[in-house]
Design an enzyme around this catalytic site. Structure first.
Site, PDB file in Angstrom:
ATOM      1  N   GLU A 198      26.938 -29.069   2.765  1.00  0.00           N
ATOM      2  CA  GLU A 198      26.873 -29.169   4.217  1.00  0.00           C
ATOM      3  C   GLU A 198      27.184 -30.583   4.691  1.00  0.00           C
ATOM      4  O   GLU A 198      27.792 -30.777   5.736  1.00  0.00           O
ATOM      5  CB  GLU A 198      25.496 -28.730   4.719  1.00  0.00           C
ATOM      6  CG  GLU A 198      25.319 -27.234   4.860  1.00  0.00           C
ATOM      7  CD  GLU A 198      25.056 -26.540   3.525  1.00  0.00           C
ATOM      8  OE1 GLU A 198      24.846 -27.251   2.520  1.00  0.00           O
ATOM      9  OE2 GLU A 198      25.051 -25.304   3.489  1.00  0.00           O
ATOM     10  N   GLU A 249       9.970 -10.091  -1.722  1.00  0.00           N
ATOM     11  CA  GLU A 249      10.956  -8.999  -1.789  1.00  0.00           C
ATOM     12  C   GLU A 249      12.395  -9.506  -1.821  1.00  0.00           C
ATOM     13  O   GLU A 249      13.273  -8.871  -2.419  1.00  0.00           O
ATOM     14  CB  GLU A 249      10.766  -8.046  -0.609  1.00  0.00           C
ATOM     15  CG  GLU A 249       9.508  -7.199  -0.689  1.00  0.00           C
ATOM     16  CD  GLU A 249       8.277  -7.862  -0.120  1.00  0.00           C
ATOM     17  OE1 GLU A 249       7.208  -7.232  -0.097  1.00  0.00           O
ATOM     18  OE2 GLU A 249       8.388  -9.048   0.322  1.00  0.00           O
ATOM     19  N   GLY A 278      27.164 -15.711  -0.234  1.00  0.00           N
ATOM     20  CA  GLY A 278      26.846 -17.127  -0.225  1.00  0.00           C
ATOM     21  C   GLY A 278      25.430 -17.470   0.196  1.00  0.00           C
ATOM     22  O   GLY A 278      25.215 -18.470   0.876  1.00  0.00           O
ATOM     23  N   GLY A 331      19.618 -33.185  -1.405  1.00  0.00           N
ATOM     24  CA  GLY A 331      19.800 -32.373  -0.199  1.00  0.00           C
ATOM     25  C   GLY A 331      21.027 -31.490  -0.245  1.00  0.00           C
ATOM     26  O   GLY A 331      21.569 -31.186  -1.311  1.00  0.00           O
ATOM     27  N   HIS A 373       0.304   0.191  10.699  1.00  0.00           N
ATOM     28  CA  HIS A 373       0.635  -1.167  10.279  1.00  0.00           C
ATOM     29  C   HIS A 373       1.969  -1.161   9.531  1.00  0.00           C
ATOM     30  O   HIS A 373       2.426  -0.128   9.045  1.00  0.00           O
ATOM     31  CB  HIS A 373      -0.483  -1.738   9.394  1.00  0.00           C
ATOM     32  CG  HIS A 373      -0.609  -1.080   8.061  1.00  0.00           C
ATOM     33  ND1 HIS A 373      -1.186   0.154   7.885  1.00  0.00           N
ATOM     34  CD2 HIS A 373      -0.206  -1.484   6.827  1.00  0.00           C
ATOM     35  CE1 HIS A 373      -1.158   0.476   6.606  1.00  0.00           C
ATOM     36  NE2 HIS A 373      -0.562  -0.502   5.937  1.00  0.00           N
ATOM     37  N   HIS A 374       2.571  -2.310   9.418  1.00  0.00           N
ATOM     38  CA  HIS A 374       3.905  -2.502   8.830  1.00  0.00           C
ATOM     39  C   HIS A 374       4.991  -1.816   9.652  1.00  0.00           C
ATOM     40  O   HIS A 374       6.139  -1.705   9.191  1.00  0.00           O
ATOM     41  CB  HIS A 374       3.977  -2.007   7.376  1.00  0.00           C
ATOM     42  CG  HIS A 374       3.159  -2.810   6.417  1.00  0.00           C
ATOM     43  ND1 HIS A 374       2.711  -4.084   6.680  1.00  0.00           N
ATOM     44  CD2 HIS A 374       2.682  -2.510   5.168  1.00  0.00           C
ATOM     45  CE1 HIS A 374       2.014  -4.545   5.657  1.00  0.00           C
ATOM     46  NE2 HIS A 374       1.962  -3.601   4.723  1.00  0.00           N
ATOM     47  N   ASP A 384       0.804  -1.225   0.000  1.00  0.00           N
ATOM     48  CA  ASP A 384       0.000   0.000   0.000  1.00  0.00           C
ATOM     49  C   ASP A 384       0.835   1.273   0.000  1.00  0.00           C
ATOM     50  O   ASP A 384       0.460   2.269  -0.606  1.00  0.00           O
ATOM     51  CB  ASP A 384      -1.006   0.000   1.165  1.00  0.00           C
ATOM     52  CG  ASP A 384      -0.362  -0.162   2.530  1.00  0.00           C
ATOM     53  OD1 ASP A 384       0.758  -0.703   2.608  1.00  0.00           O
ATOM     54  OD2 ASP A 384      -0.997   0.238   3.521  1.00  0.00           O
ATOM     55  N   ASP A 395      19.350 -28.696  -5.748  1.00  0.00           N
ATOM     56  CA  ASP A 395      17.973 -28.895  -5.293  1.00  0.00           C
ATOM     57  C   ASP A 395      17.686 -28.163  -3.993  1.00  0.00           C
ATOM     58  O   ASP A 395      16.609 -27.577  -3.819  1.00  0.00           O
ATOM     59  CB  ASP A 395      17.658 -30.393  -5.163  1.00  0.00           C
ATOM     60  CG  ASP A 395      18.686 -31.154  -4.336  1.00  0.00           C
ATOM     61  OD1 ASP A 395      19.804 -30.655  -4.146  1.00  0.00           O
ATOM     62  OD2 ASP A 395      18.366 -32.268  -3.893  1.00  0.00           O
ATOM     63  N   ASN A 441      20.856 -33.814  -6.065  1.00  0.00           N
ATOM     64  CA  ASN A 441      21.672 -34.815  -5.384  1.00  0.00           C
ATOM     65  C   ASN A 441      21.185 -35.056  -3.952  1.00  0.00           C
ATOM     66  O   ASN A 441      21.959 -35.389  -3.057  1.00  0.00           O
ATOM     67  CB  ASN A 441      23.165 -34.453  -5.417  1.00  0.00           C
ATOM     68  CG  ASN A 441      23.425 -33.030  -4.959  1.00  0.00           C
ATOM     69  OD1 ASN A 441      22.533 -32.352  -4.452  1.00  0.00           O
ATOM     70  ND2 ASN A 441      24.656 -32.566  -5.136  1.00  0.00           N
TER      71      ASN A 441
END
Length: 559
Positions: A467, A50, A407, A463, A113-114, A27, A434, A461
């Site tokens: 990590e 956003e 990253g 997941g 608001h916001h 708005d 993925d 692959n």
């Protein structure tokens, strides 16, 4: 002349050739969106959120020189903030324009608001001050000066900036110059430029083992031609940080490969360690780009060249613009090239014959290297894709868009929307894992809605492989939901004519690549690869990351 504040903002963006503005309606920003709706030279591109809009503006800025997005106050601002921080880390000049509550409401500390409903409208601005180089709350009194000032900072420093536009002043008319001053980089102080170029020339002439090391700065300030001319004029070999992948041609005479500490080619690593003059163009030695600080660059050899300064031999030369410094240096130099530079030999690697055996990373990336063409735009996600592409020798004219410092996984899919709109005449390839895809997958619908036609490689692959290599190979926190990725384009755009396919073997990959090359539609290729299969460079990076992050309490030490 008289012009409304909203139109003046668009005029200033057009001066930087920005003709697409990304964002989400809210708005408080609708008045500015309505101005764009009726503007013949600017288009609003509505994103799914956003954060994705910030990524798209970043991708657009990488190829166009500057980008812009529109948010709404508070909720929209903070949703975009990680994308703005990434643009700061990666030196992408993004102009973030936030529609705010009416000026009278902000000045009266109304509970709205916001906001946090406490009358405080400084908190969001304070957040953006940490991640932008200039900010302003626009008012009718300051609009004519503050809008150009803030946008100029983005252009000159190649970093994001932030403008707040109250919803009740977009249509207010202000007086501005009839002929706006175009955005330019600052010029050098003449005496400083003379002294700096003379000192630099002397340093180069006395060097026995000089080398040029470049970072993002060379691409952001469009210094490629001057840097190559410098290398040729003085017969100085070149290398680049991973953050400047393809900033200069990887087939240029004198290019020695990319530099990433002791993960570089052994010959390059040794040459850097023994250099007596390292012409360092905006270099930042970050953990992720130096093999976790494994670089050996003699401190006394470094000549620190920044956008507006030079430092060598413990002397600083401020107010020296790098493009003018390079031109002055080239003008002073002898016209005789002492020893022509040679190019690296082309890699000799034979590709295996496609078969019905399951695909593996090694074969896939060797085949992709042959699929990449001159002038392609490669948008590359961190993880196995980034590690593989980082080690490839690219054809001339290729642009690599990635985010190795900030990253933020998921960056690349929305960034692809920006790169495609910035350079629609070029072929764009996206390589995304993925796990990364699941963070921003909905932006695929925006690509389809605007009939963009990239080739998307979804590396499935199972997941978060990067990590898993750092810690928790079999831990549940590195697992993700199993999606039918190749069917998503039809879900997100029911009328789509996109070419979608799953590939698991070399022969299937061949057919998919051939079909994708013939298509005049978006191509979505889901590539299924083993979970723990990875380029060797990523495995070593993850090992170092594990050691650096967890120290004496590293779970692997007690395993």
């Amino acid at each position: 002349m008289r012009i409304t504040i909203g139109s003046f903002i668009l005029q200033q963006l057009r001066a930087l050739k920005v003709d697409r503005i990304y964002g989400v309606p809210g708005d408080y920003n609708l008045a500015l969106l309505e101005t764009i709706e009726h503007d013949q030279d600017c288009e609003f591109i509505g994103n799914c959120n956003e954060l994705n809009a910030a990524y798209a503006a970043d991708g657009y800025a990488r190829l166009k020189g500057a980008g812009a997005l529109i948010t709404t106050y508070g909720v929209g601002d903070l949703a975009a903030l990680s994308g703005i921080a990434g643009a700061y880390a990666e030196s992408a000049p993004v102009i973030c324009i936030a529609g705010t509550p009416p000026l009278h409401a902000m000045q009266g500390h109304a509970l709205l608001h916001h906001s946090l409903a406490d009358g405080n409208f400084d908190n969001v601005m304070n957040c953006f001050r940490q991640f932008t180089v200039a900010q302003a709350l626009i008012t009718p009194e300051n609009a004519a000066t503050e809008i150009p000032r803030v946008i100029a900072c983005a252009w000159q420093q190649k970093k994001p900036v932030y403008l707040q536009l109250p919803s009740d002043i977009c249509e207010v008319e202000i007086e501005v110059a009839d002929n706006p001053v175009p955005y330019r980089l600052p010029s050098s102080d003449a005496s400083h430029l003379q002294l700096a170029s003379a000192a630099l020339l002397e340093r180069i002439n006395h060097a026995k083992r000089p080398i040029i090391l470049i970072d993002q700065m060379v691409e952001r300030y469009q210094l490629q031609a001057q840097v190559l001319a410098l290398a040729d004029k003085f017969a100085i070999p070149l290398t680049n940080m991973p953050t400047a992948k393809c900033a200069i041609s990887e087939n240029a005479p004198g290019w020695l490969g990319g530099y990433s500490g002791d993960l570089s080619r052994p010959e390059l690593f040794e040459l850097m360690a023994q250099s007596d003059c390292v012409l360092s163009f905006g270099v930042r030695l970050v953990d992720s780009t130096t093999g976790y600080f494994s670089q050996q660059i003699p401190a006394q050899a470094v000549v620190d060249i920044q956008p507006y300064s030079l430092k060598l031999d413990n002397l600083s030369y401020p107010a020296v613009t790098v493009s003018e410094l390079l031109q002055a240096l080239l003008d002073k130099a002898s016209t005789t090239n002492p020893m022509p530079l040679t190019s690296l030999p082309d890699p000799q690697q034979k590709l295996a014959t496609p078969s019905n055996s399951p695909l593996e990373q090694d074969y896939f990336w060797q085949r992709i290297q042959r699929f990449i063409q001159a002038d392609d735009v490669l948008v590359v996600e961190n993880g196995t894709s980034g590690a593989a592409v980082g080690g490839m020798r690219m054809p001339n004219g290729v642009t690599v868009v990635n985010q190795p410092i900030w990253g933020s996984i998921g960056y690349t899919l929305p960034a692809l929307l920006g790169t495609m709109m910035a350079a629609p005449q070029r072929r764009h390839l996206l390589f995304i894992g993925d796990g990364s895809f699941q963070l921003t997958a909905q932006e695929l619908s925006t690509l389809l809605r605007h009939e963009q036609k990239p080739i998307v490689f979804l590396i499935n692959n199972g997941g978060y492989t990067i990590e898993r290599y750092i810690l928790g190979e079999t831990s549940s926190y590195n697992d993700i939901g199993s999606w039918n990725y190749a069917r998503l384009p039809a879900v997100l755009s029911p009328q789509t004519q996109a070419f979608c396919i799953e590939v698991e073997t070399g022969q299937q990959l061949e057919m998919a690549l051939e079909e994708a090359s013939r298509q005049d539609q978006l191509a979505f290729i889901e590539v299924k690869l083993p979970m723990m299969d990875s380029p060797a460079a990523m495995k070593e990076f993850c090992r170092r990351c594990n050691s650096f992050n967890f120290g004496l309490h590293n779970p692997r030490r007690s395993a």
